[in-house]
Design an enzyme around this catalytic site. Structure first.
Site, PDB file in Angstrom:
ATOM      1  N   GLU A  92      -0.633  -8.265   3.522  1.00 27.52           N
ATOM      2  CA  GLU A  92      -0.501  -8.989   4.790  1.00 27.52           C
ATOM      3  C   GLU A  92      -1.774  -9.757   5.144  1.00 27.52           C
ATOM      4  O   GLU A  92      -1.772 -10.614   6.030  1.00 27.52           O
ATOM      5  CB  GLU A  92      -0.127  -8.022   5.931  1.00 27.52           C
ATOM      6  CG  GLU A  92      -1.251  -7.161   6.472  1.00 27.52           C
ATOM      7  CD  GLU A  92      -1.528  -5.908   5.650  1.00 27.52           C
ATOM      8  OE1 GLU A  92      -2.268  -5.039   6.170  1.00 27.52           O
ATOM      9  OE2 GLU A  92      -1.011  -5.792   4.523  1.00 27.52           O
ATOM     10  N   CYS A 115       0.833  -1.203   0.000  1.00 27.02           N
ATOM     11  CA  CYS A 115       0.000   0.000   0.000  1.00 27.02           C
ATOM     12  C   CYS A 115       0.876   1.265   0.000  1.00 27.02           C
ATOM     13  O   CYS A 115       1.498   1.588  -0.995  1.00 27.02           O
ATOM     14  CB  CYS A 115      -0.978  -0.026   1.179  1.00 27.02           C
ATOM     15  SG  CYS A 115      -2.330   1.156   1.048  1.00 27.02           S
ATOM     16  N   HIS A 133      -3.517  -4.646   0.636  1.00 29.25           N
ATOM     17  CA  HIS A 133      -2.861  -5.052   1.879  1.00 29.25           C
ATOM     18  C   HIS A 133      -2.512  -6.536   1.822  1.00 29.25           C
ATOM     19  O   HIS A 133      -3.282  -7.399   2.241  1.00 29.25           O
ATOM     20  CB  HIS A 133      -3.747  -4.707   3.078  1.00 29.25           C
ATOM     21  CG  HIS A 133      -3.626  -3.276   3.452  1.00 29.25           C
ATOM     22  ND1 HIS A 133      -2.772  -2.818   4.437  1.00 29.25           N
ATOM     23  CD2 HIS A 133      -4.193  -2.171   2.922  1.00 29.25           C
ATOM     24  CE1 HIS A 133      -2.846  -1.507   4.510  1.00 29.25           C
ATOM     25  NE2 HIS A 133      -3.702  -1.080   3.600  1.00 29.25           N
TER      26      HIS A 133
END
Length: 235
Positions: free
Chosen positions: A212, A113, A210
């Site tokens: 993650e 991001c 994102h």
């Protein structure tokens, strides 16, 4: 085998913690640490202290640039617009120093991001400061989105031609920085991923979503950690 050490950029904010109020903390969502560990790395936080960055980066095998608040538009020659949040100058400075150190040493870099945006800005790129049709419908909630990925690319080799990712951004890349090529897009044409244009260059890639979060992006983190392991073996 010793896990590669992955320096992960952290934020600085103020929280209420148990009985304590207004505590200044360096923090990062746990999912970043978990995903790095799951992929085989050993995560270490870099707080936004510019003078400390070089000492941390001298010991790291890779750099993960995390998501977070809006980047100071002055870094890409623009004025702050109505919907752009006030800058966190210490974080901007610290992360640019970490990126410079990583590129100087030739170690792998993965941006998430804000991290992708900063990689591009560091190479002369610019941002669209507000994309209302692309912004999350509910602030504070990530939205699943399917992105299209260029097959013959670093991102494509890890994610495949399509991937479901989780997004929460109201800004996007306008002009991509020098030496980078876009390799993933959302349906509305916003750049969702980019990487080094030269495939022989050290691992350098970023995902606007994102990464993650979710399972589709784990192979990208595994490729990142594998590149870090090869860097570790050179020491």
């Amino acid at each position: 085998m010793t896990r590669p050490v992955v320096a992960v950029t952290a934020d600085l904010t103020t929280v209420n913690w148990n009985i304590w109020g207004d505590v200044h903390v360096a923090l990062l969502p746990w999912e970043y640490m978990e995903k790095v560990h799951q992929a085989g790395g050993a995560p270490v936080l870099i707080p936004p202290i510019p003078d400390a960055v070089d000492d941390v980066m001298a010991r790291a095998d890779a750099l993960l640039m995390s998501g977070g608040a809006d980047i100071n538009p002055a870094l890409y020659g623009a004025e702050r617009e109505k919907f752009t949040f006030p800058p966190h100058e210490a974080r901007d400075t610290a992360e640019l120093a970490a990126l410079t150190a990583a590129e100087r040493r030739g170690i792998p870099v993965l941006g998430v991001c804000r991290g992708l945006q900063l990689i591009s800005i560091n190479r002369g790129g610019t941002l669209d400061q507000h994309l209302p049709e692309h912004s999350p419908a509910v602030p504070g909630q990530y939205e699943p989105r399917e992105i299209q990925v260029k097959p013959d690319s670093l991102l494509g080799s890890a994610l495949g031609p399509t991937a479901t990712v989780y997004c929460h951004h109201h800004q996007g890349i306008a002009k991509l920085g020098a030496g980078l090529v876009a390799t993933a897009w959302s349906d509305d044409g916003v750049i969702e991923g980019a990487e080094a244009e030269d495939p022989s260059a050290p691992f350098l890639a970023g995902l606007q979503a994102h990464g993650e979060l979710g399972s589709d992006t784990l192979p990208l983190f595994e490729a990142f950690i594998e590149a870090a392991r090869k860097q570790q073996q050179k020491k």
